[in-house]
Design an enzyme around this catalytic site. Structure first.
Site, PDB file in Angstrom:
ATOM      1  N   ASP A 147       0.862  -1.204   0.042  1.00 35.20           N
ATOM      2  CA  ASP A 147      -0.018   0.054  -0.142  1.00 35.20           C
ATOM      3  C   ASP A 147       0.946   1.257   0.019  1.00 35.20           C
ATOM      4  OD1 ASP A 147      -2.451   1.633   0.487  1.00 35.20           O
ATOM      5  OD2 ASP A 147      -3.057   0.152   1.462  1.00 35.20           O
ATOM      6  N   ASP A 150      -2.976   4.571  -2.587  1.00 38.13           N
ATOM      7  CA  ASP A 150      -3.830   5.207  -1.463  1.00 38.13           C
ATOM      8  C   ASP A 150      -4.099   6.663  -1.949  1.00 38.13           C
ATOM      9  OD1 ASP A 150      -5.363   5.060   0.806  1.00 38.13           O
ATOM     10  OD2 ASP A 150      -3.971   6.693   1.458  1.00 38.13           O
ATOM     11  N   GLU A 205      -6.152   4.588  -6.107  1.00 40.48           N
ATOM     12  CA  GLU A 205      -7.534   4.514  -5.697  1.00 40.48           C
ATOM     13  C   GLU A 205      -7.879   6.099  -5.775  1.00 40.48           C
ATOM     14  OE1 GLU A 205      -9.490   4.557  -1.073  1.00 40.48           O
ATOM     15  OE2 GLU A 205      -7.432   5.501  -1.431  1.00 40.48           O
ATOM     16  N   ASP A 251     -12.364   0.065   3.853  1.00 41.41           N
ATOM     17  CA  ASP A 251     -13.069   1.386   4.410  1.00 41.41           C
ATOM     18  C   ASP A 251     -14.675   1.012   4.001  1.00 41.41           C
ATOM     19  OD1 ASP A 251     -10.978   3.118   4.770  1.00 41.41           O
ATOM     20  OD2 ASP A 251     -10.390   3.263   2.621  1.00 41.41           O
TER      21      ASP A 251
END
Length: 562
Positions: free
Chosen positions: A114, A216, A258, A333
């Site tokens: 990530d 991210d 993302e 999330d």
């Protein structure tokens, strides 16, 4: 052909395309804090993940997206990074990480890290230097503004996690910008030296053998704070193209961005084949369909299939001939998909299988979020003190101050809070569901004794077995990996249906999103004789002009045309 057999590979002519390893692979997201605890401290860790690699290999996934394990004060559970080149002690060591990369690779599984570079932790050495002096080179790594004439913040911008978006630092007499929380100061991507630091760190991880990056909130890095343009700002794609040129080009890896703002109008800017940016992007249009248009995610809104289908199929149309799509319904999330989109009570198992069928048989790379493969559900906490999520806790304080009754907020949190997906993985019917021998960092879901990997694998209609089959179908069938998608029954409020087509091969797919039997009125042009790849109950014998699907039932029919 039996129900679980795969056909012979397609002729060479059908394979004439640019193919990457991740086109046929299925991804699996691990939230390390909640996956497997090896030392009994109640927090999942890297050795725990290593101990469960057999589960992932059995499922057949091609890569794992690992939520952050970097050194962090854990204000936002690791999405506030204090050192990008070290591992948080509660998760293990850098040696543990190297062992995970190596042992996963031995099983044919890549590890995708990530990449969190919109912001760092306020405890990162860069920010500590930046806050001590305006003259420090690192000061320009962050976004600063002088106070307003009255000494207050430069403007009234608000942070996504609640409160002002500006925090004052007395040592330098300036405010720094934080899109999320004060513990997460935004990095200033306009500073070339900062970008070079990020690129060098990325190369360092890639050289250690990881399979790529999930990036991210990457759509925020090009922001113009003064213009209040955050998502997809004026320099976003310049920075992504530079990143590709400096780090990613020539490497056999996968990159997933993302973006909460990307739309079919901008999607190919990220992942078009000639853009030289990313391989695919997580987009959330189908997720936002379940949010209240004014009050957002913490205000419950009934699920409506029509909008959900429109959102998903718009992206299928967009990537028909260019780009690629990241397919998902759940992540760290989001709420548990069987609770949000279907039925987590009477029909939980059928609903979990149906959701998997309609998602995994679309074009794109599917992602499985830990526990999804056994039909894990939302936790349904009763009190705010049971929650651990920073976003949920901050919004609770704001909503209560605005007069929202606590029980009303809890109702919304039970539907949409991020903690719904963060309760520990349910492995067995034993203590703490086999997650930990200690006290878990967040409460277990009360249904863990009956919903777990051990129990699911014993069931004749195992959710896990269904997912494993879908993973194998994508790997083995060109039409599932690369076929074009044709939506069907778009106005039907109960049925999601479509067909995939490649050459003379079609796959016809339908799923019932309701707890009632539904008649599926398929157009005459899509009927055909074939082999049922996915079926529940007796649908195999009932596919035809008078097809009826039981509650949350689904099927997929493979049709080889003459």
């Amino acid at each position: 052909m039996t129900l679980f057999e795969s056909p012979q590979p397609a002729p060479a002519k059908a394979r004439e395309r640019t193919e990457r390893w991740w086109h046929r692979a299925t991804g699996y997201q691990i939230y390390p804090r909640s996956f497997a605890d090896s030392n009994g401290d109640g927090v999942g860790d890297i050795p725990g993940i290593i101990s469960r690699l057999g589960h992932l290999a059995d499922l057949g996934v091609g890569f794992v997206w690992l939520s952050p394990v970097y050194a962090s004060p854990m204000v936002d559970n690791g999405y506030d990074i204090a050192d990008y080149r070290d591992i948080a002690p509660e998760f293990g060591t850098l040696a543990d990480m190297d062992r995970l990369i190596a042992e996963a690779r031995e099983r044919g599984i890549g590890i995708v890290m990530d990449l969190v570079v919109n912001h760092s932790s306020s405890l990162h050495a860069w920010f500590q230097a930046a806050r001590r002096s305006r003259e420090a080179p690192e000061h320009d790594y962050y976004i600063w503004r002088d106070p307003a004439p009255d000494g207050g913040p430069p403007d009234d911008q608000r942070a996504a996690f609640g409160g002002p978006a500006w925090t004052f630092v007395e040592e330098v007499g300036r405010y720094y910008f934080h899109y999320f929380s004060p513990a997460q100061p935004d990095l200033n991507w306009q500073t070339r030296a900062l970008r070079e630091e990020v690129y060098d760190m990325m190369r360092w991880w890639l050289d250690r053998g990881i399979a790529g990056f999930r990036m991210d909130v990457i759509s925020l890095i090009g922001k113009d704070v003064d213009a209040r343009v955050y998502e997809e700002g004026p320099d976003l794609h310049r920075f992504l193209q530079e990143m590709h040129r400096e780090v990613l080009a020539g490497r056999d890896i996968v990159t997933i961005g993302e973006s909460w703002s990307v739309s079919p109008d901008t999607g190919l800017l990220y992942c078009g084949r000639d853009r030289k940016e990313l391989d695919m992007v997580f987009e959330f249009s189908h997720i936002r369909e379940g949010w209240h248009p004014e009050r957002g995610k913490f205000a419950p809104k009934p699920f409506e299939l029509a909008g959900f289908k429109r959102a998903l199929f718009a992206w299928q149309d967009l990537t028909r001939h260019d780009g690629w799509h990241a397919l998902f319904l759940s992540n760290h999330d989001l709420p548990r998909q069987v609770s949000f989109y279907a039925d987590d009570q009477e029909h939980r198992r059928a609903a979990a299988r149906m959701l998997a069928t309609v998602l995994h048989l679309l074009k794109g790379t599917p992602f499985i979020y830990q526990g999804e493969e056994i039909g894990m559900t939302n936790a349904r906490f009763d009190r705010i003190d049971q929650y651990r999520d920073l976003e949920t806790l901050n919004h609770f304080e704001e909503q209560i101050a605005l007069g929202v009754p606590p029980e009303e907020f809890i109702l919304g949190a039970n539907r949409n809070s991020r903690d719904n997906s963060r309760t520990p993985m349910q492995w067995s019917s034993g203590a703490n569901a086999g997650f930990s021998s200690g006290t878990p960092w967040i409460e277990m879901n009360p249904n863990a004794e009956r919903i777990n990997v051990e129990q699911d694998m014993l069931h004749p209609e195992s959710v896990f077995a269904h997912y494993r089959h879908l993973v194998r179908l994508r790997r083995d069938h060109d039409v599932i990996s690369f076929g074009e998608t044709e939506p069907l029954l778009m106005d039907d409020p109960a049925i999601m249906a479509f067909q995939r087509r490649l050459g003379g091969t079609r796959v016809l797919v339908a799923g019932n999103f309701t707890g009632e039997e539904q008649h599926v009125n398929l157009p005459d042009t899509v009927h055909g004789e074939g082999s049922c790849l996915i079926a529940s109950h007796s649908a195999r014998e009932r596919i035809g002009p008078d097809l009826r699907l039981a509650p949350f039932e689904s099927f997929a029919l493979l049709i080889e045309e003459a």
